[in-house]
Motif scaffolding. Sequence first.
Motif: not given
Length: 171
Positions: A8-11, A50-52, A70-76
């Motif tokens: 999530v967000n690169g972590a 979110v973006l997956v 998968q890479e999850v991107t949240t608003v943060e």
Amino acid sequence: MHHVRLSVNGATYDIEVPARRLLSDAVRQDIGLTGTHVGCEHGVCGACTVLVDGVPMRSCLMFAVSAEGQEVTTVEGLGDADGSLGAVQQAFKDCHGLQCGFCTPGFLTTITACLRDNPDPTREEASEMVAGNLCRCTGYQNIVSAVLRAAELQGAGCATKPEHAAQEAQA
């Protein structure tokens, strides 16, 4: 309980979740990133988007175990690496695209993905980009303006094109 490794967000986060834990709940409760909001819990409002792997997804409709690998991107994760606002976030600020802010994370993630696919939208295309997200506070005009402003900030140059200038004048 299932062991899930989420990016999530690169972590990377190693969490234990029930099989039916929703991605929205895992992100908020198990990982502690509370920017993703849950509105309708039926995938209708878009607040939980979110973006997956770069694709907008309603996190209230996706199980956390499905997001493994998968890479999850949240608003943060939308801000710039130096901690400053990303282009879409800055555009929302510049254009007063939010009021209460509840729906804003879903708009920001959706618009980020849409501008990746169409970096130079017309006003009509910008309206279509946000049509799947519900906001009860605004009339969407400032949100649509924020889409166009974000395109400018990202370098698409919307404001310099005659057809965009004419559309802005009519709005």
